[in-house]
Scaffold this active site. Structure first.
Site, short mmCIF file in Angstrom:
data_model
loop_
_atom_site.label_atom_id
_atom_site.label_comp_id
_atom_site.label_asym_id
_atom_site.label_seq_id
_atom_site.Cartn_x
_atom_site.Cartn_y
_atom_site.Cartn_z
N ARG A 117 0.81 -1.22 0.00
CA ARG A 117 0.00 0.00 0.00
C ARG A 117 0.84 1.27 0.00
O ARG A 117 0.55 2.22 -0.74
CB ARG A 117 -0.96 -0.01 1.20
CG ARG A 117 -1.84 1.23 1.34
CD ARG A 117 -2.47 1.71 0.04
NE ARG A 117 -3.10 0.64 -0.72
CZ ARG A 117 -3.29 0.68 -2.02
NH1 ARG A 117 -2.87 1.71 -2.73
NH2 ARG A 117 -3.88 -0.32 -2.63
N ASP A 156 -2.73 37.29 -12.57
CA ASP A 156 -3.49 36.39 -11.72
C ASP A 156 -4.98 36.52 -11.95
O ASP A 156 -5.57 37.59 -11.74
CB ASP A 156 -3.16 36.67 -10.24
CG ASP A 156 -3.84 35.70 -9.30
OD1 ASP A 156 -3.83 34.48 -9.60
OD2 ASP A 156 -4.39 36.14 -8.29
N LYS A 183 3.78 38.63 -4.33
CA LYS A 183 2.38 38.30 -4.53
C LYS A 183 1.48 39.39 -3.97
O LYS A 183 1.94 40.35 -3.35
CB LYS A 183 2.08 36.94 -3.90
CG LYS A 183 2.83 35.80 -4.61
CD LYS A 183 2.53 34.45 -4.03
CE LYS A 183 1.11 34.01 -4.31
NZ LYS A 183 0.88 33.76 -5.76
N GLU A 194 3.25 39.59 -9.09
CA GLU A 194 1.88 39.17 -9.35
C GLU A 194 0.97 40.39 -9.36
O GLU A 194 1.01 41.21 -8.43
CB GLU A 194 1.41 38.19 -8.27
CG GLU A 194 -0.03 37.74 -8.44
CD GLU A 194 -0.50 36.91 -7.26
OE1 GLU A 194 -0.47 35.67 -7.36
OE2 GLU A 194 -0.88 37.49 -6.22
N LYS A 210 1.89 24.77 -4.64
CA LYS A 210 0.71 24.16 -4.03
C LYS A 210 0.89 22.65 -4.02
O LYS A 210 0.26 21.90 -4.77
CB LYS A 210 -0.55 24.57 -4.78
CG LYS A 210 -0.84 26.07 -4.65
CD LYS A 210 -2.07 26.48 -5.44
CE LYS A 210 -2.32 27.97 -5.32
NZ LYS A 210 -3.48 28.43 -6.13
#
Length: 289
Positions: free
Chosen positions: A95, A212, A162, A191, A130
């Protein structure tokens, strides 16, 4: 690509593979088996070496013979590896090995679908940060297996200003200027979330601008503004946010240079892969034939 020994040991400890009551109850140590790893769906492989590491971390005497390599396409029902070893070791490691292999192959498979959609355009497909904690290097490797490219690996690798950085600091221009002064040789990306911010970012020394969640009409305007400002060498533009298999090609045809998609790592469905034992007996003499 190899996984870190610590990562594999944590995964094995989580599953308590060395206390596998089911396998230990049924099979004595001398019971050996031959098994195959089989693709349960069509896709792109990633994580074969990691799977081998998992099996051999449980039992170094397990023989792992790969028939396919990372980055190769597989079809449903194809045997991708053959294993031989103690039956309880194979079952205990199954597994954890498949969790890695299925997850990474799922990322590679989804990435390959995006790459196919973008085929014929000059756009480069990028991943994002992410990623699942602790799995970033493996997940970004899986993106490369699928034909994509990696954005920055971590916060130290490049400067990406950002929206929250800008909100907290107050000015795109001043933020870029300060970052450039502090780290003169560092690559800087900004961004922006609308055309007003984009026009301000165009006047800075940023190396790339990330658009964005821009609508397609706004992307077109941004591309036109960039080319008008510096026709011979427009600043590279990266489209990000809300990227799907349905709209990625339309974004690419507008004229951006990069498309980044968090979905490659945070939402890729696992590729179905199973292990099937085909022979087993209480003897170590099973051949791999």
């Amino acid at each position: 690509m190899k996984a870190g020994k610590e990562l594999i040991e944590r995964a094995l400890a989580e599953d308590r593979v060395r206390q596998d009551k089911t396998s230990f109850a049924l099979f004595p140590e001398e019971h050996h088996s031959v098994a195959f790893l089989i693709a349960g769906a069509t896709g792109v492989l990633s994580g074969m070496e990691v799977a081998r590491q998992v099996f051999q971390a449980v039992d170094r005497n397990i023989q792992f013979q790969a028939f396919r390599r990372d980055g190769e396409s597989v079809r449903k029902g194809l045997k991708i590896a053959r294993l031989k070893g103690r039956t309880r070791s194979l079952l205990s490691a199954e597994r954890v090995a498949l969790n890695f292999l299925m997850h990474l192959s799922g990322i590679a498979t989804l990435t390959a679908k995006f790459v196919k959609v973008l085929q014929g355009t000059p756009v480069i497909l990028l991943d994002t940060r992410k990623t699942l904690p602790g799995l970033r290097m493996l997940e970004k490797y899986a993106v490369r297996c699928g034909g994509g490219k990696n954005h920055r690996m971590n916060l130290a690798e490049a400067i990406l200003l950002k929206s929250n950085h800008i909100r907290a600091f107050g000015s795109i221009s001043d933020a870029v200027m300060l970052a450039r002064k502090k780290y003169p040789r560092m690559w800087i990306e900004v961004e922006v979330q609308n055309l007003k911010e984009f026009q301000e970012a165009l006047k800075t020394s940023a190396d790339r601008i990330m658009l964005d969640n821009f609508s397609l009409p706004c992307l077109r305007k941004a591309v036109a503004l960039s080319r008008k400002r510096t026709p011979a060498n427009p600043i590279p533009l990266e489209a990000s946010g809300g990227v799907t298999l349905k709209n990625a090609r339309r974004m690419a045809r507008i004229g951006v240079n990069f498309i980044s998609a968090g979905v490659l790592t945070h939402s890729a469905p696992a590729l179905n892969i199973c292990m099937k034992i085909v022979r087993g007996k209480a003897s170590p003499s099973l051949s791999m034939r």
